[in-house]
Structure formats: C-alpha cells, structure tokens
Design an enzyme around this catalytic site. Structure first.
Site, PDB file in Angstrom:
ATOM      1  N   HIS A 108      -3.920  -5.427  -0.085  1.00  0.00           N
ATOM      2  CA  HIS A 108      -3.455  -5.804   1.113  1.00  0.00           C
ATOM      3  C   HIS A 108      -3.573  -7.359   1.318  1.00  0.00           C
ATOM      4  CE1 HIS A 108      -3.412  -2.315   3.797  1.00  0.00           C
ATOM      5  NE2 HIS A 108      -4.211  -1.723   2.658  1.00  0.00           N
ATOM      6  N   GLU A 150      -2.599  -9.343   3.365  1.00  0.00           N
ATOM      7  CA  GLU A 150      -2.775  -9.853   4.746  1.00  0.00           C
ATOM      8  C   GLU A 150      -4.695 -10.092   4.900  1.00  0.00           C
ATOM      9  OE1 GLU A 150      -3.665  -5.688   5.704  1.00  0.00           O
ATOM     10  OE2 GLU A 150      -2.282  -6.794   4.395  1.00  0.00           O
ATOM     11  N   CYS A 172       0.694  -1.175  -0.030  1.00  0.00           N
ATOM     12  CA  CYS A 172       0.002   0.057   0.115  1.00  0.00           C
ATOM     13  C   CYS A 172       1.011   1.296   0.033  1.00  0.00           C
ATOM     14  CB  CYS A 172      -1.048  -0.072   1.166  1.00  0.00           C
ATOM     15  SG  CYS A 172      -2.381   1.101   1.018  1.00  0.00           S
TER      16      CYS A 172
END
Length: 363
Positions: free
Chosen positions: A331, A333, A246
């Site tokens: 993202h 994660e 990001c």
C-alpha cells in the site's frame, strides 16, 4: 462481561468483552502494526475477518474523525491484549470501545494474543467466532468447519454507483474493489479528476469516461472470486495506463495469464521490507493481503517482477513488458504505515502524461 473466541480447530480463548454485544464469526488474522488501529478497523480489505492486533496496548490515542479509510467498517471483530478506556490525544473524540459499539463490532481483550498469533502462524488463518459464554463450543466448532469462506466480500464493500472527486488535472477512473480513502486522497493531492466506479464496471463503460489512466484498488478476499475484474483488465490493457494496488495487483496478474494462491497467514502490518529489483533499494511498506501471485506462473506471460518481499521472497510488484501498466502488492498510500513508496503515485501520473504526449505526437 466475559466473552470467548472459539476457533475451528477447537481452541478456545476466554477474555473480557468490549464493543458490541453481538456474536460474530470470520477468518481470524493478525496485524503486527504498532499504530494505525483506526485505519485497520476501517480498511474494507478486512471484510469478513476478525483482526488480532499483536501490539499489546490499543486505543491510546482514541478515535478521531480524520483517519478513517471508509465510512462504514466491515471488519467482523477485534482482538487485543488490552484496550485503553481513556485515550490521550487532542483530536480524539471517543475511545475504541464506544466506536465499536456504534458500529456493531464485537471486541475481545485480556487473552494471550501472542499465543493466538503463534497458533495462526503455525496452522494458518482459522475460522473463528466471538461468542457468548453460553455458546456450545462443540456446536460452534462443527458449524465453523462446515462453513466455507464467503466469496462475495468485494460485492459487499464496493460502491454501487459511480461518483466523482473533481480535479483539474488528469482524469483517473478508480475501480472500487474495497477502496481505501487514502488512495483517492493521493490522487486528489496530485490534482487528478477522480471518478470512482463499482467493481463490476465493464471496460467499455470505463473507456466511455475518457480516462487518462485507470487505477485498480485494494479489496478483500480471493481475486478469483472477481471474474468481472479480471475480464475488465484484460480488455483495458494497451488502451490506457493502469496502476493496481493489492487486490488490483492480483487481478492484473490473473488477467495477464498468471496465477494466485492463498498464503498461510498473509502479510498484515506496517513494517514489511520490499526490494526494488531494478535499483536494489529496500522500502518499508504497509501490507494487508492473504493471497499472492505465484512466481512460477509468470513464466510464459509478458509480466516482469519489479519488487519482491525481503522476508519471504513473494512477488510484490509487476510490470507489463508491452503495455503501460504496473502494479504493487503493498500500500503506497501508507494508511497506516511508512511513506517510502508514496512516489509510485507520481510514477503513475508520469506514465499518464507520457502516454498523452505519445498520442498527441501520432495524432
């Protein structure tokens, strides 16, 4: 009790107040996720922003102690169509209204969130204020128009001192530009020895920690407002493997001579398709960003595009052609969101292992 949202273009939405009684202003954005409101509320990348959730009913499963992305939320407000007063989930400890009151975050419900979202999509993100009914609309609009967006969001959300999450595996220095705990968790799950450092840590200080790799975290705001990060990445390239997510992706691009620009209304949601340019495979991804790397600015750099957004063709991933470094705009994660791209953490671990083997072979 009623509350109003006043936008810088003079538009006013009146609805029912919940959460904190205080007034708050910020950049009004929208997120299209159907779930994950707790992670959204606690994502440091929303620092200084008032978030509109497009899914109509929020708070069904309450707030639990396990799904936070930071200890102290920095979002400036929440706007929903309807908030649930009585959640239903065995892990829930409180409802959204109680949580927002505890954190001093104002909320607004009962407005036409579809209209607000379409307004943002048409005109771009707007500055706004969650205000009492007694507030003078003209005075608020004038102030919003004359108030620039803040430039110190990263400084507000980054840790001020280094700290460690011990592991017995590879050592990763994780630079905190507004770190989501999900990123640290994925590294810890791979037994990495994680050292989290502040946003203004120098390359020399990072290398002194003898890392096997460096991760550049997500974070809020304009990447050009973090010159310390750009300079640090410049000096780190070629020294150790680098993985950016990001804001870290944007700082990496700037450090390599590319450019970034503000998007009209950004990408915020958990269902954004991204295409791998090498394999042609499409992953569904979680995203939260208002800036993007300009594709035309990559000409003349040593960067190659690895991923692109299917919806609008924006740059979603980069790799360096000379150094062991890669980044993604989304993202992996998945907090909240799909886990399609979680394998990127394994790719980072493999890159660090291969780098160590190469160093040993030439020792």
């Amino acid at each position: 009790m009623k509350r109003q949202l006043i936008l810088e273009d003079g538009t006013v939405f009146v609805g029912k107040a919940f959460g904190s009684e205080g007034e708050q202003e910020g950049e009004v954005v929208f997120n299209t996720g159907m779930t994950g409101y707790q992670e959204i509320l606690s994502d440091p990348s929303y620092c200084g922003q008032i978030v509109t959730l497009t899914y109509p009913l929020i708070g069904n499963y309450g707030i639990n102690p396990d799904d936070f992305e930071t200890i102290t939320p920095s979002v400036h407000g929440l706007i929903v169509k309807e908030v649930a007063d009585i959640p239903s989930y065995w892990r829930s400890e409180k409802n959204v209204d109680t949580f927002l009151k505890e954190q001093g975050i104002p909320g607004l419900q009962g407005i036409d969130t579809r209209k607000l979202t379409r307004l943002i999509r048409k005109h771009g993100t707007l500055k706004g204020q969650l205000a009492s009914m007694e507030s003078n609309v003209e005075a608020v609009v004038k102030r919003l128009r004359n108030t620039p967006f803040p430039k110190n969001q990263v400084e507000q959300v980054s840790t001020t001192k280094p700290y460690r999450s011990p592991g017995r595996g590879l050592r990763v220095v994780l630079v905190d530009y507004g770190l989501k705990l999900g990123i640290a968790r994925e590294l810890t799950n791979r037994n990495c020895d994680v050292i989290v450092v502040p946003y203004n840590t120098t390359a020399e200080e990072v290398l002194r920690l003898n890392p096997d790799g460096v991760m550049l975290s997500n974070g809020p705001g304009d990447p050009k407002d973090v010159p310390e990060g750009i300079e640090m990445v410049k000096q780190l390239l070629g020294q150790v493997p680098v993985f950016g997510i990001c804001l870290g992706h944007q700082l990496f691009a700037l450090a390599c001579g590319a450019n970034t620009e503000k998007m009209k209304f950004g990408h915020r949601g958990s269902n954004h398709p991204v295409k791998n340019m090498d394999t042609g495979k499409v992953d569904m991804t979680s995203q939260n960003h208002g800036y993007t790397v300009k594709e035309s600015s990559l000409q003349g750099t040593r960067l190659a595009i690895t991923h692109k957004a299917v919806n609008d063709g924006t740059v979603e991933g980069l790799k360096h052609l000379d150094y062991n470094a890669f980044t993604v705009q989304y993202h992996p994660e998945a907090s909240p969101g799909p886990e399609d791209s979680n394998k990127l953490f394994d790719q980072f671990v493999t890159a660090m292992i291969n780098e160590k083997k190469e160093v040993l072979q030439h020792a």
